[in-house]
Scaffold this active site. Structure first.
Site, PDB file in Angstrom:
ATOM      1  N   HIS A  63     -63.642  44.043   9.075  1.00 40.43           N
ATOM      2  CA  HIS A  63     -63.647  43.627   7.253  1.00 40.43           C
ATOM      3  C   HIS A  63     -62.713  42.157   7.605  1.00 40.43           C
ATOM      4  CE1 HIS A  63     -60.011  43.318  10.796  1.00 40.43           C
ATOM      5  NE2 HIS A  63     -59.058  43.001   9.828  1.00 40.43           N
ATOM      6  N   HIS A  65     -59.826  39.712   7.529  1.00 37.19           N
ATOM      7  CA  HIS A  65     -59.204  38.345   8.645  1.00 37.19           C
ATOM      8  C   HIS A  65     -60.012  38.208   9.413  1.00 37.19           C
ATOM      9  CE1 HIS A  65     -56.115  41.748   7.689  1.00 37.19           C
ATOM     10  NE2 HIS A  65     -56.171  40.849   5.991  1.00 37.19           N
ATOM     11  N   ASP A  67     -59.503  36.796  12.571  1.00 32.34           N
ATOM     12  CA  ASP A  67     -59.393  37.263  13.870  1.00 32.34           C
ATOM     13  C   ASP A  67     -61.072  38.109  14.200  1.00 32.34           C
ATOM     14  OD1 ASP A  67     -57.658  39.099  12.776  1.00 32.34           O
ATOM     15  OD2 ASP A  67     -57.365  40.008  14.157  1.00 32.34           O
ATOM     16  N   ASP A 213     -58.949  47.550  12.932  1.00 34.80           N
ATOM     17  CA  ASP A 213     -57.447  47.960  12.313  1.00 34.80           C
ATOM     18  C   ASP A 213     -57.676  48.716  11.289  1.00 34.80           C
ATOM     19  OD1 ASP A 213     -57.601  45.647  13.493  1.00 34.80           O
ATOM     20  OD2 ASP A 213     -57.160  43.583  11.853  1.00 34.80           O
ATOM     21  N   HIS A 273     -57.646  45.596  20.617  1.00 30.05           N
ATOM     22  CA  HIS A 273     -56.661  45.467  19.845  1.00 30.05           C
ATOM     23  C   HIS A 273     -55.113  45.193  20.319  1.00 30.05           C
ATOM     24  CE1 HIS A 273     -56.085  43.683  15.773  1.00 30.05           C
ATOM     25  NE2 HIS A 273     -56.768  43.658  15.604  1.00 30.05           N
TER      26      HIS A 273
HETATM   27 ZN   LIG Z   1     -56.769  42.709  10.363  1.00 33.32          ZN
END
Ligand SMILES: [Zn+2]
Length: 317
Positions: A63, A65, A67, A213, A273
């Site tokens: 995805h 994001h 990070d 995530d 993570h």
């Molecule tokens: Zn995320």
């Protein structure tokens, strides 16, 4: 086949955990390395490993994001100077918008890559398949479009049983090739021989599932079914308060990951993570708690290398 953890932290880098990136090293299998997410400074992490950037054949992005992607433009740029094959394209699989992000970063910085890049917008189902591997993606439940991945190695055909052929006085020669292909052949002495009788058991291919995530969802279980290794995000720990935080922010707890591992009957669960607060006693407690749900659980650290051996005797099941 090995996993090498390049970044195992969540959100922002910390002293001991860089942001998300995992290398799936397929050096024996296809002389290549695949990356799963490329958080900031992934190229710095790679410098501390034996991974050669020119061997990176495919990059999968869960995805958009920061990070998980801020390291991508820099890595792609450096790879130009590290002997990348100028004709072989690097393929990047990701959500819609990834191509725009990378191309904008390269354009405004006037970066020109020495090799072609192919972008693939991920859609549910098989996103890559060739003679030896297949990769399946399924949508996750995060705050933005997010994908989980299942990498399946295809079964290896059995070896030709040369000792048995020699014991039966079948002389070596082109006939061995035909027997290895499973054909029935007639020998010079008139005997009919079936190749199937001289091929050892097939070797089951290995399965690795990578889940970044997400809230818990049924797709994770489907992607992880009977995987040798499930790598799963573990942004939050096991307490009630963390459970609420995880749900509020579109994440999983370590207990969620362990329940998936149990339900999908995976071989090994590796948590990644993690929040930087999980060190020392807190980390020990987290591992103890999770192992109560799924005993074969490990918490990844940056630069951990995990071998994924062939399953023994699986052909008998
Ligand atoms: Zn995320």
């Amino acid at each position: 086949m090995q996993l090498e953890f390049l970044g195992t932290g969540s959100g922002q880098p910390s002293k001991f955990r860089n942001v998300a990136s995992i290398a799936l090293k397929l050096l024996d299998e296809r002389n290549a390395v695949w990356l799963f997410d490329v958080g900031e400074a992934t190229q710095h992490q790679i410098l501390r490993t034996t991974i050669r950037p020119r061997k990176i054949e495919k990059i999968f992005i869960s995805h958009l994001h920061g990070d998980h992607i801020f390291g991508l433009p820099g890595l792609l740029s450096s790879r130009s100077f590290q002997g990348a094959d100028k004709t072989e394209p690097l393929t990047i699989y990701g959500p819609k918008g990834l191509k725009h992000f990378v191309q904008a970063a390269l354009r405004v910085s006037e970066t020109h890559l020495s090799y072609p890049v192919k972008y693939v917008d991920i859609q549910e189902g098989v996103i890559f398949e060739d003679a030896t591997f297949r990769v399946v993606a399924a949508p996750m439940k995060h705050r933005i479009e997010t994908w989980g991945f299942r990498v399946e190695e295809k079964d290896h055909p059995g070896e030709l049983l040369v000792d048995k052929l020699q014991a039966d006085q079948i002389p070596a020669g082109p006939v061995y090739g035909q027997l290895k292909a499973g054909k029935t052949v007639t020998l010079a002495d008139g005997r009919q021989v079936n190749g199937q009788d001289y091929i050892g058991p097939a070797q089951k291919g290995r399965i690795v599932t990578i889940i970044y995530d997400t809230r818990p969802n049924q797709h994770i279980v489907d992607l992880a079914r009977h995987a040798d290794v499930l790598v799963h995000e573990s942004t939050y720990g096991i307490s009630d308060e963390e459970f609420k935080m995880a749900r509020a922010h579109g994440h999983s707890t370590s207990a969620d990951a362990a329940r998936v591992a149990r339900e999908a009957r995976v071989g090994k669960l590796i948590l990644t993570h993690l929040s930087a607060r999980y060190v020392g006693v807190l980390l020990k407690k987290l591992i103890q708690d999770v192992r109560r749900i799924f005993p074969n659980t490990y918490v990844a650290r940056d630069f951990d290398v995990v071998d994924i051996p062939f399953k023994k005797d699986l052909h008998e099941s």
